[in-house]
Scaffold this motif. Structure first.
Motif, PDB file in Angstrom:
ATOM      1  N   THR A 170       0.829  -1.215   0.000  1.00  0.00           N
ATOM      2  CA  THR A 170       0.000   0.000   0.000  1.00  0.00           C
ATOM      3  C   THR A 170       0.862   1.263   0.000  1.00  0.00           C
ATOM      4  OG1 THR A 170      -0.114  -0.124   2.422  1.00  0.00           O
ATOM      5  CG2 THR A 170      -1.960  -1.091   1.197  1.00  0.00           C
ATOM      6  N   LYS A 171       2.191   1.081   0.096  1.00  0.00           N
ATOM      7  CA  LYS A 171       3.153   2.207   0.141  1.00  0.00           C
ATOM      8  C   LYS A 171       2.887   3.129   1.337  1.00  0.00           C
ATOM      9  CE  LYS A 171       5.328   1.153  -3.692  1.00  0.00           C
ATOM     10  NZ  LYS A 171       6.463   0.288  -3.476  1.00  0.00           N
ATOM     11  N   THR A 172       2.592   2.538   2.462  1.00  0.00           N
ATOM     12  CA  THR A 172       2.280   3.327   3.658  1.00  0.00           C
ATOM     13  C   THR A 172       3.528   3.488   4.525  1.00  0.00           C
ATOM     14  OG1 THR A 172       0.094   2.293   3.631  1.00  0.00           O
ATOM     15  CG2 THR A 172       0.697   3.531   5.617  1.00  0.00           C
ATOM     16  N   PRO A 173       3.916   4.741   4.832  1.00  0.00           N
ATOM     17  CA  PRO A 173       5.042   4.957   5.735  1.00  0.00           C
ATOM     18  C   PRO A 173       4.782   4.293   7.091  1.00  0.00           C
ATOM     19  CG  PRO A 173       4.400   7.016   4.667  1.00  0.00           C
ATOM     20  CD  PRO A 173       3.344   6.003   4.322  1.00  0.00           C
ATOM     21  N   ALA A 174       5.850   3.810   7.744  1.00  0.00           N
ATOM     22  CA  ALA A 174       5.656   3.068   8.994  1.00  0.00           C
ATOM     23  C   ALA A 174       6.651   3.506  10.064  1.00  0.00           C
ATOM     24  CB  ALA A 174       5.803   1.566   8.735  1.00  0.00           C
ATOM     25  N   LEU A 175       6.131   3.804  11.256  1.00  0.00           N
ATOM     26  CA  LEU A 175       6.993   4.039  12.415  1.00  0.00           C
ATOM     27  C   LEU A 175       6.930   2.785  13.276  1.00  0.00           C
ATOM     28  CD1 LEU A 175       7.574   7.059  14.637  1.00  0.00           C
ATOM     29  CD2 LEU A 175       6.932   4.905  15.721  1.00  0.00           C
ATOM     30  N   ILE A 176       8.083   2.147  13.479  1.00  0.00           N
ATOM     31  CA  ILE A 176       8.160   0.882  14.216  1.00  0.00           C
ATOM     32  C   ILE A 176       8.781   1.138  15.591  1.00  0.00           C
ATOM     33  CG2 ILE A 176       9.062  -1.497  14.182  1.00  0.00           C
ATOM     34  CD1 ILE A 176       7.274  -0.816  11.778  1.00  0.00           C
ATOM     35  N   GLY A 177       7.975   0.945  16.641  1.00  0.00           N
ATOM     36  CA  GLY A 177       8.482   1.090  18.009  1.00  0.00           C
ATOM     37  C   GLY A 177       8.728  -0.253  18.671  1.00  0.00           C
ATOM     38  N   THR A 178       8.377  -1.334  17.991  1.00  0.00           N
ATOM     39  CA  THR A 178       8.586  -2.690  18.517  1.00  0.00           C
ATOM     40  C   THR A 178      10.081  -2.936  18.744  1.00  0.00           C
ATOM     41  OG1 THR A 178       6.664  -3.413  17.283  1.00  0.00           O
ATOM     42  CG2 THR A 178       8.179  -5.137  17.971  1.00  0.00           C
ATOM     43  N   THR A 179      10.392  -3.765  19.732  1.00  0.00           N
ATOM     44  CA  THR A 179      11.798  -4.128  19.983  1.00  0.00           C
ATOM     45  C   THR A 179      11.958  -5.648  19.930  1.00  0.00           C
ATOM     46  OG1 THR A 179      11.447  -4.246  22.372  1.00  0.00           O
ATOM     47  CG2 THR A 179      12.129  -2.120  21.482  1.00  0.00           C
ATOM     48  N   GLY A 180      13.201  -6.098  20.024  1.00  0.00           N
ATOM     49  CA  GLY A 180      13.463  -7.535  20.113  1.00  0.00           C
ATOM     50  C   GLY A 180      13.709  -8.215  18.773  1.00  0.00           C
ATOM     51  N   PHE A 181      13.995  -7.437  17.720  1.00  0.00           N
ATOM     52  CA  PHE A 181      14.258  -8.042  16.407  1.00  0.00           C
ATOM     53  C   PHE A 181      15.630  -8.709  16.403  1.00  0.00           C
ATOM     54  CE2 PHE A 181      11.522  -4.338  15.483  1.00  0.00           C
ATOM     55  CZ  PHE A 181      10.452  -5.017  14.922  1.00  0.00           C
ATOM     56  N   ASN A 182      15.735  -9.868  15.681  1.00  0.00           N
ATOM     57  CA  ASN A 182      17.059 -10.445  15.481  1.00  0.00           C
ATOM     58  C   ASN A 182      17.685  -9.835  14.222  1.00  0.00           C
ATOM     59  OD1 ASN A 182      16.051 -11.821  13.203  1.00  0.00           O
ATOM     60  ND2 ASN A 182      15.453 -13.597  14.458  1.00  0.00           N
ATOM     61  N   LYS A 183      18.924 -10.221  13.930  1.00  0.00           N
ATOM     62  CA  LYS A 183      19.652  -9.580  12.820  1.00  0.00           C
ATOM     63  C   LYS A 183      18.934  -9.772  11.491  1.00  0.00           C
ATOM     64  CE  LYS A 183      24.305  -8.684  14.257  1.00  0.00           C
ATOM     65  NZ  LYS A 183      24.498  -9.061  15.666  1.00  0.00           N
ATOM     66  N   GLN A 184      18.395 -10.982  11.291  1.00  0.00           N
ATOM     67  CA  GLN A 184      17.711 -11.279  10.032  1.00  0.00           C
ATOM     68  C   GLN A 184      16.446 -10.419   9.885  1.00  0.00           C
ATOM     69  OE1 GLN A 184      16.305 -15.274   9.883  1.00  0.00           O
ATOM     70  NE2 GLN A 184      15.646 -15.118   7.761  1.00  0.00           N
ATOM     71  N   GLN A 185      15.745 -10.229  10.985  1.00  0.00           N
ATOM     72  CA  GLN A 185      14.531  -9.398  10.940  1.00  0.00           C
ATOM     73  C   GLN A 185      14.877  -7.930  10.687  1.00  0.00           C
ATOM     74  OE1 GLN A 185      13.201 -10.731  14.788  1.00  0.00           O
ATOM     75  NE2 GLN A 185      11.599 -12.033  13.919  1.00  0.00           N
ATOM     76  N   ILE A 186      15.987  -7.471  11.270  1.00  0.00           N
ATOM     77  CA  ILE A 186      16.430  -6.090  11.015  1.00  0.00           C
ATOM     78  C   ILE A 186      16.741  -5.919   9.527  1.00  0.00           C
ATOM     79  CG2 ILE A 186      18.331  -4.437  11.395  1.00  0.00           C
ATOM     80  CD1 ILE A 186      16.612  -4.474  13.834  1.00  0.00           C
ATOM     81  N   GLU A 187      17.327  -6.967   8.946  1.00  0.00           N
ATOM     82  CA  GLU A 187      17.641  -6.934   7.513  1.00  0.00           C
ATOM     83  C   GLU A 187      16.359  -6.777   6.684  1.00  0.00           C
ATOM     84  OE1 GLU A 187      19.734  -6.905   4.122  1.00  0.00           O
ATOM     85  OE2 GLU A 187      20.548  -6.733   6.151  1.00  0.00           O
ATOM     86  N   GLN A 188      15.309  -7.519   7.075  1.00  0.00           N
ATOM     87  CA  GLN A 188      14.028  -7.417   6.355  1.00  0.00           C
ATOM     88  C   GLN A 188      13.430  -6.015   6.498  1.00  0.00           C
ATOM     89  OE1 GLN A 188      12.754 -11.503   8.142  1.00  0.00           O
ATOM     90  NE2 GLN A 188      11.197 -10.965   6.672  1.00  0.00           N
ATOM     91  N   ILE A 189      13.570  -5.440   7.681  1.00  0.00           N
ATOM     92  CA  ILE A 189      13.055  -4.081   7.910  1.00  0.00           C
ATOM     93  C   ILE A 189      13.826  -3.082   7.048  1.00  0.00           C
ATOM     94  CG2 ILE A 189      12.916  -2.255   9.664  1.00  0.00           C
ATOM     95  CD1 ILE A 189      12.313  -4.487  11.705  1.00  0.00           C
ATOM     96  N   THR A 190      15.136  -3.266   7.000  1.00  0.00           N
ATOM     97  CA  THR A 190      15.970  -2.365   6.197  1.00  0.00           C
ATOM     98  C   THR A 190      15.581  -2.447   4.714  1.00  0.00           C
ATOM     99  OG1 THR A 190      17.711  -2.831   7.780  1.00  0.00           O
ATOM    100  CG2 THR A 190      18.379  -1.685   5.795  1.00  0.00           C
ATOM    101  N   GLN A 191      15.267  -3.667   4.276  1.00  0.00           N
ATOM    102  CA  GLN A 191      14.847  -3.828   2.870  1.00  0.00           C
ATOM    103  C   GLN A 191      13.534  -3.090   2.603  1.00  0.00           C
ATOM    104  OE1 GLN A 191      14.710  -7.998   2.011  1.00  0.00           O
ATOM    105  NE2 GLN A 191      16.928  -8.181   2.073  1.00  0.00           N
ATOM    106  N   ALA A 192      12.607  -3.149   3.550  1.00  0.00           N
ATOM    107  CA  ALA A 192      11.319  -2.452   3.372  1.00  0.00           C
ATOM    108  C   ALA A 192      11.547  -0.954   3.199  1.00  0.00           C
ATOM    109  CB  ALA A 192      10.406  -2.722   4.573  1.00  0.00           C
ATOM    110  N   ALA A 193      12.597  -0.437   3.856  1.00  0.00           N
ATOM    111  CA  ALA A 193      12.880   1.005   3.776  1.00  0.00           C
ATOM    112  C   ALA A 193      13.355   1.428   2.390  1.00  0.00           C
ATOM    113  CB  ALA A 193      13.918   1.385   4.827  1.00  0.00           C
ATOM    114  N   ASN A 194      13.640   0.477   1.514  1.00  0.00           N
ATOM    115  CA  ASN A 194      13.938   0.846   0.122  1.00  0.00           C
ATOM    116  C   ASN A 194      12.664   1.264  -0.601  1.00  0.00           C
ATOM    117  OD1 ASN A 194      16.655   0.227   0.279  1.00  0.00           O
ATOM    118  ND2 ASN A 194      16.276  -1.948  -0.130  1.00  0.00           N
ATOM    119  N   GLU A 195      11.525   0.832  -0.069  1.00  0.00           N
ATOM    120  CA  GLU A 195      10.252   1.085  -0.769  1.00  0.00           C
ATOM    121  C   GLU A 195       9.342   2.079  -0.068  1.00  0.00           C
ATOM    122  OE1 GLU A 195       8.485  -2.775  -1.486  1.00  0.00           O
ATOM    123  OE2 GLU A 195      10.475  -3.572  -1.949  1.00  0.00           O
ATOM    124  N   ILE A 196       9.468   2.194   1.264  1.00  0.00           N
ATOM    125  CA  ILE A 196       8.603   3.110   2.018  1.00  0.00           C
ATOM    126  C   ILE A 196       9.447   3.895   3.030  1.00  0.00           C
ATOM    127  CG2 ILE A 196       6.464   1.746   1.841  1.00  0.00           C
ATOM    128  CD1 ILE A 196       7.072   0.637   4.650  1.00  0.00           C
TER     129      ILE A 196
END
Ligand SMILES: NC(=O)c1ccc[n+]([C@@H]2O[C@H](COP(=O)([O-])OP(=O)(O)OC[C@H]3O[C@@H](n4cnc5c(N)ncnc54)[C@H](OP(=O)(O)O)[C@@H]3O)[C@@H](O)[C@H]2O)c1
Length: 262
Positions: free
Chosen positions: A86-112
């Protein structure tokens, strides 16, 4: 014009606080509050607003200009899959991500536009600046200890905030946090080395969030401390930063970017 805000995991402790802050913020309009499909809140009216709790994240994101998330890593990643569509900007306050999950979040930031903040309070983000300054002066001469206390329900440890504080200290010392952090080697019968960053965790009662950072020299101790007195400080910072994020280009942002611009 008000920014249309959707809130993920709105049944949670933080979700409820973010709803309250969104409703009172004159620049924000609450347009969607998500809960799980089987949740008792589903279909109920959200406070005194004219919207109801929904599990339809697709429609909710399509109608909003930014989404705020305080949930668990798995729920955050599910949300981001839809936010990318939906191309919706996202503010993520959740904690406890592992390295692989941080990588997925970083990839999402290429699009939103995506702001990841283990702590959204203005106070803690000011403390990060103080820590960097203290670490430049004292870091290599001191025994550094980050002592964090949270309520007994918290699932991740050390807290995302404590890790971010450790990273800020290590960066200021020109080092890598992973190389300096010590969690359990104190029990390995060796004395600690200068510059190591000890991580101590307390889980007890309903403590909202406390972080004390100690720089111990041989003859004196410097403490820098932050205590959250309630959850408003996190919710207030999250809503203000989300409004700021809503019209930014795709990319990875932090609370420091928001504060530098405001
Ligand atoms: N960045 C900050 O400043 C800051 C401040 C405080 C807390 N936090 C972090 O924010 C997160 C939430 O904290 P909290 O105190 O609000 O926790 P909480 O009260 O336990 O709330 C967790 C929320 O996540 C939802 N959830 C859990 N698993 C889910 C799933 N698989 N799918 C969909 N929803 C799911 C829960 O829904 P149900 O009600 O259906 O279980 C609930 O709404 C934690 O990671 C915490 O560390 C960050």
């Amino acid at each position: 014009m008000k920014t249309k805000v959707a809130i993920n995991a709105s049944s949670g402790k933080m979700g409820q606080q973010v709803i309250n802050q969104t409703v009172v913020n004159k620049d924000a309009e609450l347009v969607a509050a998500f809960c799980r499909p089987n949740h008792r809140l589903l279909g109920r009216q959200v406070g005194f607003t004219d919207i109801s709790y929904t599990s339809d994240i697709n429609t909710g994101l399509a109608n909003s200009q930014v989404v705020i998330d305080f949930s668990l890593p798995e729920a955050t990643l599910n949300l981001l899959t839809i936010a990318r569509q939906t191309k919706t900007p996202a503010l993520i306050g959740t904690t406890g991500f592992n390295k692989q999950q941080i990588e997925q979040i970083t990839q999402a930031a290429n699009e939103i536009p995506l702001l990841l903040a283990p702590n959204t309070s203005i106070g803690v983000n000011s403390v990060l600046v103080l820590l960097a300054s203290a670490a430049r002066m004292l870091g290599k001469k001191a025994d550094i200890e980050i002592i964090e206390s949270h309520h007994k329900h918290k699932l991740d440890a050390p807290s995302g905030t404590a890790i971010r504080m450790g990273e800020a200290i290590a960066e200021a010392m020109g080092e890598n946090f992973d190389d300096l952090k010590v969690t359990d080697s104190r029990f390995e019968k060796r004395s600690r080395e200068k510059g190591e960053i000890g991580m101590s965790v307390i889980r007890a009662g309903e403590i909202i969030g406390e972080h004390k950072i100690m720089f111990a020299l041989d003859n004196e101790i410097i403490n820098i401390e932050h205590k959250a007195l309630n959850r408003h400080c996190f919710a207030e910072g999250a809503v203000s930063a989300a409004i700021w994020l809503a019209d930014k280009p795709a990319g990875f942002y932090t609370m420091q970017d928001y504060l530098a611009d405001n």
